[in-house]
Design a protein around this motif. Structure first.
Motif, PDB file in Angstrom:
ATOM      1  N   ARG A  24       2.349  -8.076   9.056  1.00 59.19           N
ATOM      2  CA  ARG A  24       2.158  -7.386   7.824  1.00 59.19           C
ATOM      3  C   ARG A  24       0.802  -8.139   7.017  1.00 59.19           C
ATOM      4  N   SER A  31      -6.716  -3.925   5.564  1.00 61.31           N
ATOM      5  CA  SER A  31      -7.330  -3.073   4.488  1.00 61.31           C
ATOM      6  C   SER A  31      -8.049  -3.675   3.653  1.00 61.31           C
ATOM      7  N   HIS A  35     -11.994  -2.443   2.311  1.00 60.70           N
ATOM      8  CA  HIS A  35     -12.346  -1.816   1.242  1.00 60.70           C
ATOM      9  C   HIS A  35     -13.361  -2.753   0.496  1.00 60.70           C
ATOM     10  N   PHE A  39     -16.940  -1.143  -0.524  1.00 58.08           N
ATOM     11  CA  PHE A  39     -17.425  -1.307  -1.772  1.00 58.08           C
ATOM     12  C   PHE A  39     -18.697  -1.913  -2.025  1.00 58.08           C
ATOM     13  N   LEU A  80      -4.437  -2.354 -11.852  1.00 60.72           N
ATOM     14  CA  LEU A  80      -3.850  -2.585 -10.712  1.00 60.72           C
ATOM     15  C   LEU A  80      -2.588  -2.931 -10.914  1.00 60.72           C
ATOM     16  N   LEU A  83      -0.646   0.369 -11.119  1.00 58.83           N
ATOM     17  CA  LEU A  83      -0.251   1.091  -9.722  1.00 58.83           C
ATOM     18  C   LEU A  83       0.725   0.510  -8.931  1.00 58.83           C
ATOM     19  N   VAL A  84       0.641  -1.021  -8.869  1.00 58.76           N
ATOM     20  CA  VAL A  84       1.758  -1.625  -7.805  1.00 58.76           C
ATOM     21  C   VAL A  84       3.002  -1.489  -8.713  1.00 58.76           C
ATOM     22  N   GLN A  87       4.063   2.346  -7.865  1.00 61.90           N
ATOM     23  CA  GLN A  87       4.377   2.492  -6.524  1.00 61.90           C
ATOM     24  C   GLN A  87       5.502   1.865  -5.896  1.00 61.90           C
TER      25      GLN A  87
ATOM     26  N   HIS B  35     -12.041   1.282  -4.860  1.00 64.23           N
ATOM     27  CA  HIS B  35     -11.915   0.494  -3.613  1.00 64.23           C
ATOM     28  C   HIS B  35     -10.346  -0.276  -3.772  1.00 64.23           C
ATOM     29  N   LEU B  36     -10.307  -1.067  -5.022  1.00 64.19           N
ATOM     30  CA  LEU B  36      -9.301  -1.827  -5.304  1.00 64.19           C
ATOM     31  C   LEU B  36      -7.723  -1.024  -5.057  1.00 64.19           C
ATOM     32  N   HIS B  37      -8.058   0.153  -5.711  1.00 62.81           N
ATOM     33  CA  HIS B  37      -6.948   0.927  -5.712  1.00 62.81           C
ATOM     34  C   HIS B  37      -6.441   1.636  -4.476  1.00 62.81           C
ATOM     35  N   SER B  38      -7.388   1.915  -3.688  1.00 70.52           N
ATOM     36  CA  SER B  38      -7.216   2.541  -2.417  1.00 70.52           C
ATOM     37  C   SER B  38      -6.563   1.342  -1.574  1.00 70.52           C
ATOM     38  N   PHE B  39      -7.073   0.174  -1.557  1.00 71.77           N
ATOM     39  CA  PHE B  39      -6.447  -0.788  -0.895  1.00 71.77           C
ATOM     40  C   PHE B  39      -4.953  -0.962  -1.109  1.00 71.77           C
ATOM     41  N   ALA B  40      -4.599  -1.052  -2.382  1.00 74.66           N
ATOM     42  CA  ALA B  40      -3.136  -1.129  -2.797  1.00 74.66           C
ATOM     43  C   ALA B  40      -2.287   0.041  -2.554  1.00 74.66           C
ATOM     44  N   ARG B  41      -2.936   1.005  -2.321  1.00 73.87           N
ATOM     45  CA  ARG B  41      -2.065   2.335  -2.112  1.00 73.87           C
ATOM     46  C   ARG B  41      -1.835   2.462  -0.654  1.00 73.87           C
ATOM     47  N   GLU B  42      -3.026   2.068   0.057  1.00 71.48           N
ATOM     48  CA  GLU B  42      -3.173   2.166   1.365  1.00 71.48           C
ATOM     49  C   GLU B  42      -1.986   1.398   2.201  1.00 71.48           C
ATOM     50  N   ILE B  43      -1.889   0.207   1.655  1.00 71.07           N
ATOM     51  CA  ILE B  43      -0.843  -0.650   2.384  1.00 71.07           C
ATOM     52  C   ILE B  43       0.319  -0.741   1.788  1.00 71.07           C
TER      53      ILE B  43
END
Lengths: 296, 296
Positions: A24, A31, A35, A39, A80, A83-84, A87, B35-43
């Motif tokens: 993990r 990732s 990213h 960036f 962030l 978002l966290v 989700q 990119h920060l958000h994509s990272f958090a979403r992707e994983i």
């Protein structure tokens, strides 16, 4: 691994972590590196800009101490945290929604008996809060641990005020309550007010440079913990607040906005006589059973 | 801006910075947030992982002080430094290549006369370094300011050693020289050795968890500044070093590897008598005229 250039560096870093035993952690870092590099490439980050970033992170680290958490603030204003939180807290219809944790929680807040005044000297108009905690079927949940924290009338949390002579912060407008046999809770505190997040540090400077204000709409923080249920970290917001649509940390949810009712001086819900205007707030919480979201 | 979820948060943050007056800063932050958000979403970053990240950054900030720069170290081991260096230092064929700055540069190193021993007490086998600084046409560049810094035989830079009683660090194995009328430079120092980057802090723990070693191949750091030319920040590496292919910070370039020649005790290049084995290093630098890369 020589002569790495701006195109091959990402693969080189990923190749260096193939021995990572924590699958993990390897995924997360893979990732992150991808990213981070995308960036820097996308905007063609300059060496001066890179160094400003290093200085920003350093300043953010240096202003962070046991009571000020500038990195959480940074995560909050960059969205962030929302978002966290979002989700990881997808709950069935009817459960109380979660929102951001924020930087002002304290581990060892005092436990008060129901009905107590948790203000403990914090200034503000009296506010009487009550409600019920249930599961999604409306079954009352007794013995739920409920942490509550909020700012005072000047917009300050206790940890932002000067320390006592012994070097500690007094717990003010902060406490823990345990729901009664009928899932009920009630306590006295002060009226929450809108306030700016701490903006005298690096995050505040960043917000200013971005053309953003630092304000949050008035709210109470709650953390509810009950065996067999998902931990709920959330706020209850004051309706009509001018910042509900521009919260600096993107935390507002319609279902978390409540009617805080103003009353003239007189008899409070707890039967006491209050010699000044006061507010009442009724808010019920519905907790989500653990793993309920994975069930049909 | 209410009821923001994991899908709409990115757009909400970007909408909040439309008033930013610094167009470049807005671009940088737009890309960073995406990119920060994509990272958090992707994983699907969890709340516990988010909090570990907050703790990691906090610890990185707290171990950083006026002489230890853990954020630069972090950037180095994640390959960001190499990426930024590479994309900002694309030079014409024949110019000396750049590599990472590293965390151990000091602003106010002493200026020594050519030929001086910059070791200033740092332990290690003697090493005599010399070379010439020119432009791409081979024209000698006089008066070039050359900062040199390196670790001692134990792998420590001066700023990693205990402070003096007055709270400062003595400048050891570090100094500035000015090229002579023929573009020449020469000085005495000590032999560079491979060393692990500081790994007793958060970055070291991260490397260990990733299954990576912290070692760098032996090298000398150089920073050359000359009017009309791009500033050159680079290293010269020792050939045959076991870490040339696994540098913890991805900095090795073939053109920066040189032959460090071992000699038995005897007469050194500067005419002095050395009573123990010593090394010599010859390395010439070619600076890139400002904006040359933009010319045909």
């Amino acid at each position: 691994m020589r002569n790495i250039n701006e195109d091959t560096i990402t693969q080189a870093v990923l190749a260096s972590i193939t021995n990572c035993k924590d699958e993990r952690f390897r995924q997360v870092m893979t990732s992150l590196v991808q990213h981070l590099h995308s960036f820097a490439r996308e905007i063609n980050l300059t060496e001066d800009e890179w160094f400003k970033g290093i200085q920003f992170l350093t300043a953010t680290g240096h202003i962070t101490d046991d009571v000020r958490q500038e990195f959480i603030l940074l995560s909050d204003v960059l969205g962030l945290s929302t978002l966290v939180t979002a989700q990881n807290n997808i709950k069935p219809e009817g459960c109380t929604e979660a929102t951001v944790f924020g930087p002002f929680f304290v581990e060892d807040a005092p436990t008060y008996p129901l009905g107590a005044d948790m203000a403990n000297g914090a200034g503000g108009e009296p506010c009487f809060v009550q409600g019920k905690i249930t599961d999604p079927q409306g079954i009352a949940l007794a013995g739920v641990s409920m942490d509550v924290w909020q700012s005072d009338e000047d917009g300050h949390y206790d940890v932002q005020l000067p320390r006592t002579e012994s070097g500690h912060h007094e717990h003010r407008a902060r406490g823990r309550f345990i729901s009664d046999a009928h899932g009920g809770y009630h306590f006295r505190s002060i009226l929450a007010q809108p306030y700016p997040i701490p903006h005298d540090g690096p995050v505040g400077k960043m917000l200013e440079a971005l053309g953003r204000h630092p304000w949050r709409p008035a709210h109470l923080h709650f953390m509810l913990v009950a065996h067999g249920f998902e931990r709920l970290i959330t706020h209850v917001f004051r309706d009509q607040d001018r910042y509900l649509d521009s919260d600096a940390v993107f935390g507002v949810r319609s279902t978390l906005i409540a009617d805080w009712v103003r009353h003239e001086a007189g008899t409070a819900p707890d039967g006491s006589l209050v010699d000044r205007p006061f507010y009442t707030l009724d808010y019920d919480f519905v907790l989500n059973p653990v793993k309920a979201s994975a069930q049909p």
